[in-house]
Motif scaffolding. Structure first.
Motif, PDB file in Angstrom:
ATOM      1  N   SER A  25       0.826  -1.200   0.000  1.00 32.33           N
ATOM      2  CA  SER A  25       0.000   0.000   0.000  1.00 32.33           C
ATOM      3  C   SER A  25       0.867   1.259   0.000  1.00 32.33           C
ATOM      4  O   SER A  25       1.862   1.333   0.714  1.00 32.33           O
ATOM      5  N   LEU A  26       0.460   2.224  -0.809  1.00 25.99           N
ATOM      6  CA  LEU A  26       1.179   3.498  -0.861  1.00 25.99           C
ATOM      7  C   LEU A  26       0.586   4.534   0.089  1.00 25.99           C
ATOM      8  O   LEU A  26       0.951   5.708   0.021  1.00 25.99           O
ATOM      9  N   ASP A  27      -0.305   4.121   0.974  1.00 26.96           N
ATOM     10  CA  ASP A  27      -1.025   5.065   1.826  1.00 26.96           C
ATOM     11  C   ASP A  27      -0.119   6.004   2.625  1.00 26.96           C
ATOM     12  O   ASP A  27      -0.481   7.149   2.873  1.00 26.96           O
ATOM     13  N   ASP A  28       1.044   5.532   3.031  1.00 29.53           N
ATOM     14  CA  ASP A  28       1.922   6.342   3.873  1.00 29.53           C
ATOM     15  C   ASP A  28       3.155   6.853   3.134  1.00 29.53           C
ATOM     16  O   ASP A  28       4.118   7.290   3.765  1.00 29.53           O
ATOM     17  N   TYR A  29       3.095   6.802   1.810  1.00 32.67           N
ATOM     18  CA  TYR A  29       4.258   7.179   1.015  1.00 32.67           C
ATOM     19  C   TYR A  29       3.996   8.433   0.183  1.00 32.67           C
ATOM     20  O   TYR A  29       2.941   8.556  -0.459  1.00 32.67           O
ATOM     21  N   VAL A  50      10.579  16.250 -11.253  1.00 29.05           N
ATOM     22  CA  VAL A  50       9.508  16.881 -12.012  1.00 29.05           C
ATOM     23  C   VAL A  50       8.385  17.347 -11.085  1.00 29.05           C
ATOM     24  O   VAL A  50       7.959  18.489 -11.138  1.00 29.05           O
ATOM     25  N   SER A  51       7.925  16.445 -10.216  1.00 32.22           N
ATOM     26  CA  SER A  51       6.801  16.784  -9.353  1.00 32.22           C
ATOM     27  C   SER A  51       6.739  15.784  -8.202  1.00 32.22           C
ATOM     28  O   SER A  51       7.217  14.653  -8.322  1.00 32.22           O
ATOM     29  N   THR A  52       6.125  16.217  -7.093  1.00 36.47           N
ATOM     30  CA  THR A  52       5.958  15.333  -5.951  1.00 36.47           C
ATOM     31  C   THR A  52       4.593  15.578  -5.313  1.00 36.47           C
ATOM     32  O   THR A  52       4.020  16.670  -5.434  1.00 36.47           O
ATOM     33  N   ILE A  53       4.065  14.545  -4.648  1.00 33.76           N
ATOM     34  CA  ILE A  53       2.762  14.628  -3.997  1.00 33.76           C
ATOM     35  C   ILE A  53       2.848  13.898  -2.662  1.00 33.76           C
ATOM     36  O   ILE A  53       3.498  12.844  -2.563  1.00 33.76           O
ATOM     37  N   ASN A  54       2.194  14.453  -1.638  1.00 38.62           N
ATOM     38  CA  ASN A  54       2.263  13.795  -0.328  1.00 38.62           C
ATOM     39  C   ASN A  54       1.319  12.591  -0.280  1.00 38.62           C
ATOM     40  O   ASN A  54       0.591  12.310  -1.236  1.00 38.62           O
ATOM     41  N   ASN A  55       1.330  11.884   0.840  1.00 43.06           N
ATOM     42  CA  ASN A  55       0.610  10.607   0.892  1.00 43.06           C
ATOM     43  C   ASN A  55      -0.900  10.788   0.796  1.00 43.06           C
ATOM     44  O   ASN A  55      -1.583   9.923   0.236  1.00 43.06           O
ATOM     45  N   PHE A  90       3.950  14.322   4.999  1.00 46.65           N
ATOM     46  CA  PHE A  90       5.189  15.027   4.668  1.00 46.65           C
ATOM     47  C   PHE A  90       5.327  15.158   3.157  1.00 46.65           C
ATOM     48  O   PHE A  90       5.118  14.198   2.431  1.00 46.65           O
ATOM     49  N   LEU A  91       5.675  16.340   2.679  1.00 44.01           N
ATOM     50  CA  LEU A  91       5.920  16.540   1.256  1.00 44.01           C
ATOM     51  C   LEU A  91       7.419  16.713   1.046  1.00 44.01           C
ATOM     52  O   LEU A  91       7.978  17.766   1.375  1.00 44.01           O
ATOM     53  N   PRO A  92       8.067  15.696   0.480  1.00 41.77           N
ATOM     54  CA  PRO A  92       9.504  15.825   0.227  1.00 41.77           C
ATOM     55  C   PRO A  92       9.782  16.797  -0.913  1.00 41.77           C
ATOM     56  O   PRO A  92       8.872  17.250  -1.606  1.00 41.77           O
TER      57      PRO A  92
END
Length: 126
Positions: free
Chosen positions: A28-32, A48-53, A104-106
């Motif tokens: 599961s990607l729920d916490d990633y 390019v882009s990032t999104i929080n969990n 958290f948004l890296p």
């Protein structure tokens, strides 16, 4: 171990659109947090882009801002990158990457991410 698989790449003319998908198998990607990177021939890999969990916080590189949109389907365990108004300079292998971190948004540094897919080729050419 999180295993990521990208899909949706291909050949598209300038001005066209593509939607890339990133799927996680068996996990599961729920916490990633998830990010998209790309690497053009002879160049370094760039973020390019990032999104929080939870999907409510995103960040884009200046080069794609206003053209690309990152999103995630929590139920389907998928992350997407909608790419519009594509340019030849967007040609690259695109990778998705994951980092554990609820809320958290890296950033877009390569060393912030622990898991990587194998990549999908995007070619923008007439």
């Amino acid at each position: 171990q999180v295993q990521l698989v990208e899909s949706g790449g291909g050949l598209v003319p300038p001005g066209g659109s593509l939607r890339l998908s990133c799927a996680a198998s068996g996990y599961s990607l729920d916490d990633y947090a998830i990010a998209w990177f790309r690497q053009a021939p002879g160049k370094e890999r760039e973020g390019v882009s990032t999104i929080n969990n939870s999907g409510d916080s995103t960040y884009y590189a200046d080069s794609v801002k206003g053209r690309f949109t990152i999103s995630r389907d929590l139920a389907g365990n998928m992350v997407y990158l909608q790419m519009n108004s594509l340019k030849p300079e967007d040609t690259a292998v695109y990778y998705c990457a994951a980092r554990w971190g609820p809320g958290f948004l890296p950033g877009l540094r390569i060393d912030e991410y622990d898991y990587w897919g194998q990549g999908t080729q995007v070619t923008v050419s007439s």
